[in-house]
Design an enzyme around this catalytic site. Structure first.
Site, PDB file in Angstrom:
ATOM      1  N   HIS A 182     -11.662  22.772  26.235  1.00 53.27           N
ATOM      2  CA  HIS A 182     -12.848  22.952  25.374  1.00 53.27           C
ATOM      3  C   HIS A 182     -13.373  24.386  25.424  1.00 53.27           C
ATOM      4  O   HIS A 182     -14.559  24.614  25.214  1.00 53.27           O
ATOM      5  CB  HIS A 182     -13.983  21.997  25.759  1.00 53.27           C
TER       6      HIS A 182
ATOM      7  N   SER B  71     -12.896  51.798  14.732  1.00 52.71           N
ATOM      8  CA  SER B  71     -13.812  51.540  13.615  1.00 52.71           C
ATOM      9  C   SER B  71     -14.158  52.857  12.944  1.00 52.71           C
ATOM     10  O   SER B  71     -14.248  53.891  13.604  1.00 52.71           O
ATOM     11  CB  SER B  71     -15.070  50.868  14.155  1.00 52.71           C
TER      12      SER B  71
ATOM     13  N   LYS C 298     -15.580  51.316  19.280  1.00 52.26           N
ATOM     14  CA  LYS C 298     -14.764  50.124  19.038  1.00 52.26           C
ATOM     15  C   LYS C 298     -13.267  50.320  19.307  1.00 52.26           C
ATOM     16  O   LYS C 298     -12.707  51.370  19.060  1.00 52.26           O
ATOM     17  CB  LYS C 298     -14.921  49.642  17.589  1.00 52.26           C
TER      18      LYS C 298
ATOM     19  N   GLU D 152      -5.093  39.985  15.408  1.00 53.97           N
ATOM     20  CA  GLU D 152      -5.849  39.388  14.296  1.00 53.97           C
ATOM     21  C   GLU D 152      -4.963  39.221  13.065  1.00 53.97           C
ATOM     22  O   GLU D 152      -5.040  38.213  12.360  1.00 53.97           O
ATOM     23  CB  GLU D 152      -7.060  40.251  13.957  1.00 53.97           C
TER      24      GLU D 152
ATOM     25  N   TYR E  63      19.454  20.142 -10.675  1.00 51.92           N
ATOM     26  CA  TYR E  63      18.732  21.406 -10.731  1.00 51.92           C
ATOM     27  C   TYR E  63      17.647  21.387 -11.811  1.00 51.92           C
ATOM     28  O   TYR E  63      17.838  20.854 -12.905  1.00 51.92           O
ATOM     29  CB  TYR E  63      19.701  22.570 -11.001  1.00 51.92           C
TER      30      TYR E  63
ATOM     31  N   LYS F 252      12.236  30.903  -3.708  1.00 48.09           N
ATOM     32  CA  LYS F 252      12.681  32.127  -3.033  1.00 48.09           C
ATOM     33  C   LYS F 252      11.596  33.043  -2.486  1.00 48.09           C
ATOM     34  O   LYS F 252      11.680  33.502  -1.344  1.00 48.09           O
ATOM     35  CB  LYS F 252      13.573  32.934  -3.973  1.00 48.09           C
TER      36      LYS F 252
HETATM   37  N1  ARG Z   1      17.834  32.091 -10.967  1.00 48.27           N
HETATM   38  C1  ARG Z   1      18.120  30.715 -10.758  1.00 48.27           C
HETATM   39  C2  ARG Z   1      17.418  30.216  -9.506  1.00 48.27           C
HETATM   40  O1  ARG Z   1      17.138  31.012  -8.703  1.00 48.27           O
HETATM   41  C3  ARG Z   1      19.589  30.499 -10.626  1.00 48.27           C
HETATM   42  C4  ARG Z   1      20.056  29.140 -11.027  1.00 48.27           C
HETATM   43  C5  ARG Z   1      19.905  28.964 -12.480  1.00 48.27           C
HETATM   44  N2  ARG Z   1      20.533  27.777 -12.925  1.00 48.27           N
HETATM   45  C6  ARG Z   1      20.302  27.282 -14.158  1.00 48.27           C
HETATM   46  N3  ARG Z   1      20.912  26.188 -14.479  1.00 48.27           N
HETATM   47  N4  ARG Z   1      19.477  27.869 -14.994  1.00 48.27           N
HETATM   48  O2  ARG Z   1      17.169  29.045  -9.341  1.00 48.27           O
END
Ligand code: ARG
Length: 458
Positions: A155, A276, A282, A289, A316, A324
């Site tokens: 605590h 600071s 400081k 942080e 897909y 990404k």
């Molecule tokens: N730039 C796309 C991605 O990163 C690649 C795959 C695209 N595939 C498609 N069927 N349009 O997901």
């Protein structure tokens, strides 16, 4: 002209071009993409789809292209859409029609899945290496400075005395689990999706085992639909990175507290603190942080990918392109933090006298008194209660337990004798912990050996 232009009458709207393109951020996949394509064309020539000569031209062209992208000589544009088509476009310009053959028996769907897996595998190896260094640094500090007494907290209130090494080793254990989680994610990432095509497989007798061998995958996927739809490994990896950040953040939070004047347990080196612009006195623990703060963006990316994936029908969908940026950001963030964390820890000076005086001026030996009473046949609950009353007495009289005269103790119970003072010594409180995994010198040394065994085997 786009690779998929044939079916279209009109050209892409310029805003759609910008919106749709991933080249701005997936450019960093160029190395793994080229690696994957070299393996793919090698395999295509092996099964007779392209000639040996065509393969040689393509491989040579791809290797040159790799060097050129690396040295910044290749310009990709939004019209390229993504790195996969960008590479094909440049290679076609350079090599002519032969480059138009390399996408035979492949879709961007299995291509991108392969690229990310290759990228994640490399990232896992990098992060593991950095994490190992952090663990080794903590171990060395623990081994060198660890046998300083300090208050352990619950605590955020002083609770029982512990050794600094006991505290530091706790973090090595957390990072050890993270390390093991990374190894576990690696196993599931190490399954090759290439050869799955768009979703249903391909009309060629693709030698997927050869692809796996060339690209260094342990095994191949056995359901193409899952293979191109799966981003679990990204989620698992981001979840492990998030957990790691949680540990780094907790550690940072403690260092921030310890560095305050009120605690005064440590001084972080000047190199990892800042001043600071207004207050000349400081010295702020900004590195810690920022680590605490950046934990938010790593968690955020985990939530992002979980949410992106949650309602996607197989296989897909373009939503998956959103897998990404968060991933890359988390890898960059964690890698940078881990590289900085080890030298930051090394810069720390521990202040033994302040830790010790915080132990001495405390009731951290109250549990010892309760256990002493248990040794005098008190049931623990009654011993706890009586000790509580003695603590109350001390607070009212401005004393600590070691200052209470024997006469006063005996007025609470005649079972207390002179030997109580030995038991109440803080040094003994530490060493009397005899359970496995406790804070006694013996136990902490055993743990250091256990951790050393783990680290040496990495
Ligand atoms: N730039 C796309 C991605 O990163 C690649 C795959 C695209 N595939 C498609 N069927 N349009 O997901």
């Amino acid at each position: 002209m786009k690779a998929w232009q044939g079916r279209f009458k009109e050209s892409t709207h310029h805003l759609m071009e910008k919106f749709n393109a991933s080249i701005v951020f997936d450019k960093r996949l160029y190395e793994v993409d080229i690696k994957g394509t070299i393996a793919h064309v090698t395999m295509l020539s092996k099964i007779g789809i392209i000639t040996e000569n065509e393969k040689d031209i393509l491989v040579k062209g791809l290797n040159t292209l790799f060097q050129d992208i690396k040295s910044g000589q290749v310009e990709f544009t939004l019209q390229d859409e993504d790195i996969h088509m960008g590479i094909e476009r440049v290679l076609t310009e350079r090599l002519g029609p032969v480059a138009k053959k390399m996408h035979t028996g492949r879709s961007r769907n299995d291509q991108v899945a392969t690229d990310i897996k290759l990228y994640v595998k490399e990232a896992i190896i990098e992060i593991k290496g950095l994490l190992k260094e952090v663990m080794e640094t903590i171990w060395t500090l623990s081994n060198e400075y660890g046998f300083m007494m300090m208050p352990g907290y619950t605590h955020l209130q002083k609770a029982q005395p512990i050794y600094l090494a006991y505290h530091l080793n706790a973090y090595i254990h957390m990072f050890k689990r993270d390390y093991e989680r990374l190894e576990d994610v690696y196993k599931r990432t190490d399954v090759l999706p290439l050869g799955s095509g768009a979703l249903a497989g391909v009309n060629y007798s693709s030698d997927r085992e050869l692809l796996a061998e060339l690209l260094g995958f342990e095994s191949i996927t056995s359901n193409g639909l899952d293979a191109v739809s799966d981003r679990d490994y990204i989620i698992e990896f981001q979840s492990t990175l998030s957990m790691m950040m949680m540990h780094l953040s907790r550690f940072s939070e403690e260092l921030i507290l310890w560095q305050t004047e009120q605690f005064g347990y440590i001084t972080i080196g000047d190199g990892f603190t800042t001043g600071s612009s207004l207050m000349p006195q400081k010295k702020n623990p900004d590195a810690c942080e920022l680590i605490r703060g950046k934990t938010g963006r790593v968690y955020g990316s985990l939530m992002n990918i979980l949410t992106v994936m949650k309602s996607l029908p197989l296989a897909y969908n373009k939503d998956m392109q959103e897998d990404k940026e968060g991933l890359f950001d988390s890898i960059d963030t964690v890698a940078l933090i881990l590289s900085l964390f080890a030298p930051m820890l090394e810069s720390i000076e521990f202040h033994e006298s302040k830790m010790k005086s915080d132990v001495y001026n405390s009731f951290l030996n109250a549990t010892e008194l309760a256990d002493y009473l248990v040794s005098k046949q008190f049931p623990f609950r009654e011993a706890h209660h009586l000790t509580g009353e003695l603590v109350k007495y001390c607070i009212e009289n401005n004393l600590f337990l070691l200052d209470v005269p024997l006469k006063v103790y005996q007025s609470y119970t005649p079972l207390i004798d002179e030997s109580v003072y030995e038991v109440l010594k803080f040094e003994n409180a530490l060493e009397n912990k005899m359970s496995f995994g406790s804070t006694s010198t013996k136990s902490v040394k055993e743990d250091l050996q256990i951790l050393k065994g783990f680290l040496d085997a990495l």
